[in-house]
Design an enzyme around this catalytic site. Structure first.
Site, short mmCIF file in Angstrom:
data_model
loop_
_atom_site.label_atom_id
_atom_site.label_comp_id
_atom_site.label_asym_id
_atom_site.label_seq_id
_atom_site.Cartn_x
_atom_site.Cartn_y
_atom_site.Cartn_z
N SER A 1 0.85 -1.19 0.00
CA SER A 1 0.00 0.00 0.00
C SER A 1 0.88 1.24 0.00
O SER A 1 2.04 1.19 0.45
CB SER A 1 -0.91 0.01 1.23
OG SER A 1 -1.58 1.24 1.38
N TYR B 1 -2.81 -0.89 9.99
CA TYR B 1 -2.80 -1.20 8.56
C TYR B 1 -1.51 -0.72 7.91
O TYR B 1 -0.82 -1.47 7.22
CB TYR B 1 -4.01 -0.58 7.86
CG TYR B 1 -4.08 -0.92 6.39
CD1 TYR B 1 -4.62 -2.12 5.96
CD2 TYR B 1 -3.57 -0.04 5.42
CE1 TYR B 1 -4.66 -2.45 4.62
CE2 TYR B 1 -3.62 -0.35 4.08
CZ TYR B 1 -4.16 -1.56 3.67
OH TYR B 1 -4.19 -1.88 2.34
#
Length: 251
Positions: free
Chosen positions: A158, A171
């Site tokens: 990400s 995350y």
């Protein structure tokens, strides 16, 4: 970090013919789109996910489209124990004898919260599913991957796993860990000409996770999962031979 521009990449027909590819989180979103694309280009796909109904729907679509008959592995990665992983590996070995591709796509977003207020239990769950599970799955599958003539392991990264951003909590940290895990594994497998390990950042994509992170965003302004599958096919297929230790943007 190696960067590769794939804007002009177009996979040739049947580029994945004969390959055996396991996709986690295959029931919806990007996992579903990549699994279906892999089958469309000739691969026998293992569909791994938590919800049986979703996996069966993907299975039916692949078969209806004339793709190789996939297999289903229902598995709750938050609760899975060692025997579950080994049973999966045994079933793949029994049916195929090897594993040519492994896409770690399943993941948890967790709460969007400042570190000061981040729930410890939620932190543990996100780190487990996003980082520990790919580590364990890879470790268990490596003997099968080593049996492949041309194997590819792909970790989902990400943008917040390259540069941290406020409120992304576990995350973001898990994705930093994912990048590190992939780099370590790529270096360790450098001695094997038949194995490559890379990361892929899907970018802004029309998924349920993206909607949860940005509830006010217009989803129609985002690419669909089906529109970003080409870079995944590149990494999972033979065209990326020799590319290992890379971190690629799908968009």
């Amino acid at each position: 970090m190696v960067e590769i521009d794939l804007k002009s990449y177009s996979p040739r027909k049947n580029v994945l013919d004969g390959r055996v590819i396991l996709v986690t989180g295959a029931g919806s979103g990007i996992g579903r789109a990549v699994a279906m694309a892999c089958a469309r280009y000739g691969a026998s796909v293992g569909l791994l996910g938590r919800t049986l109904g979703k996996l069966e729907a993907v299975y039916d679509e692949i078969v209806a489209a004339g793709g190789p008959r996939p297999s289903i592995a229902q598995m709750n990665l938050l609760k899975a124990q060692a025997p579950d992983y080994f049973q999966l590996a045994e079933s793949i070995e029994k049916e195929f004898g090897r594993l040519d591709g492994l896409l770690h796509n399943a993941g948890l977003l967790g709460p969007m919260s400042p570190i000061e207020q981040y729930d410890v239990a939620a932190w543990t769950e996100v780190m487990h599913v996003n980082l520990t599970v790919p580590f364990v799955m890879t470790q268990v599958m490596l003997p099968l991957i080593k049996k492949s003539a041309d194997a590819s392991i792909v970790f989902t990264s990400s943008g917040v796993g390259r540069r941290g951003r406020a409120y992304w909590g576990a995350y973001a940290v898990s994705k930093f860990g994912t990048e590190g895990l992939a780099q370590v594994l790529a270096d360790e497998t450098d001695q094997y000409a038949n194995i490559r390990v890379n990361c892929i950042n899907p970018g802004k994509t029309r998924t349920a996770m993206r909607a949860a992170a940005y509830p006010g965003e217009d989803p129609t302004a985002l690419k669909t999962p089906e529109e970003i599958v080409a870079p995944y096919l590149y990494l999972l297929g033979p065209d990326s031979a020799g590319v290992s230790g890379a971190s690629i943007d799908a968009q």
